[in-house]
Design a protein around this motif. Structure first.
Motif, short mmCIF file in Angstrom:
data_model
loop_
_atom_site.label_atom_id
_atom_site.label_comp_id
_atom_site.label_asym_id
_atom_site.label_seq_id
_atom_site.Cartn_x
_atom_site.Cartn_y
_atom_site.Cartn_z
N ARG A 1 0.92 4.10 -2.96
CA ARG A 1 0.56 5.46 -2.56
C ARG A 1 1.69 6.45 -2.86
O ARG A 1 1.45 7.55 -3.39
N SER B 1 0.83 -1.21 0.00
CA SER B 1 0.00 0.00 0.00
C SER B 1 0.86 1.26 0.00
O SER B 1 0.58 2.22 -0.73
N ASN B 2 1.91 1.25 0.81
CA ASN B 2 2.81 2.41 0.87
C ASN B 2 3.51 2.63 -0.47
O ASN B 2 3.67 3.77 -0.92
N TYR C 1 -6.46 1.62 -7.91
CA TYR C 1 -6.15 2.96 -8.43
C TYR C 1 -6.47 3.05 -9.93
O TYR C 1 -7.02 4.05 -10.40
N GLN D 1 1.35 9.52 -5.55
CA GLN D 1 1.45 10.89 -5.02
C GLN D 1 2.63 11.64 -5.62
O GLN D 1 2.53 12.83 -5.92
#
Length: 239
Positions: A72, A68-69, A125, A76
């Motif tokens: 993300r 997940s990190n 996503y 970003q």
């Protein structure tokens, strides 16, 4: 592939490295995700020194927070992921009665659960963006079983079934999937003590050949998709 963001999970060598170099040469921004960050950093440095753009991020594919990190941070810092290349995996190729249960469990966790976790996270996503391509590597043993590959084939057939179901599930989401059924590829996998096979690497596909095939599959026009490709060395032909 200009201005496209390509995430290559398993980007520290072999097929992943070859894909990174090929996509970067085609103008894409590549992100090499790997356990072996030191090796991935070396590859990214060479790509960047050639005037192309590459980044490195660490990931443990069986850990939800790590995956997940990773996704993300990429979205970003760079933007939406256009192409996911799942170039990671482990192999246990031995007679059934010789396989250590812990080795089989570890392989299933990486090849099946890891593939599920990475794909689910990225596709979440992609579906929001209503676009994206995912390239999977079930290999030839995800289509044609072979001797002493019982647990390895089981993990790769799982990837095949998983992907074919996702194709049905995402027919209207804008996310496209490609299965790469590759024969023997000259990678470090064959040097593992868990792979009990006599092989001739000089008769295998090169990672560079595979990288070109993956690039071709991911670079199809927006209104088309290459669903499956079987690419084998001449000596490995199966139908």
């Amino acid at each position: 592939m200009k201005d496209k963001i390509v995430l290559i999970v398993g980007g520290s060598g072999g097929i992943g490295e070859a894909c990174a170099r090929t996509f970067a040469k085609g103008g894409a921004t590549v992100v090499l995700a790997a356990r072996d960050q030191e090796r991935a950093e070396s590859i990214a440095k060479e790509i960047n020194e050639s005037g192309k753009e590459a980044y490195v991020i660490g990931v443990e594919v069986t850990d939800l927070s790590s995956v997940s990190n990773m996704v993300r941070e990429i979205t970003q810092d760079l933007g939406p992921i256009d192409v996911l290349v799942n170039a990671f995996g482990t192999a246990v190729i031995q007679p059934l009665l010789d396989i250590k249960p812990d080795d089989a469990k570890e392989m299933f966790e990486t090849n099946i659960f890891g593939t599920f976790l990475v794909t689910q996270t990225v596709v979440r996503y992609m579906a929001t963006e209503k676009k994206g391509r995912v390239v999977m590597f079930p290999g030839s043993v995800g289509k044609y079983p072979m001797k002493n590959s019982s647990v390895y084939s089981a993990s790769k057939f799982a990837v095949t079934g998983f992907t074919k179901s996702l194709i049905k599930e995402h027919q209207r989401s804008g996310v496209k999937f490609t299965l790469m059924h590759l024969g023997g590829v000259d990678t470090p996998m064959w040097d593992s003590p868990k792979v009990d096979m006599r092989v001739r690497k000089d008769k295998m596909l090169t990672p560079e050949e595979v990288g070109k095939a993956v690039y071709y599959a991911a670079n199809q026009p927006e209104d088309s998709v290459l669903n499956e490709m079987v690419l084998q060395p001449e000596s490995h032909q199966m139908v």
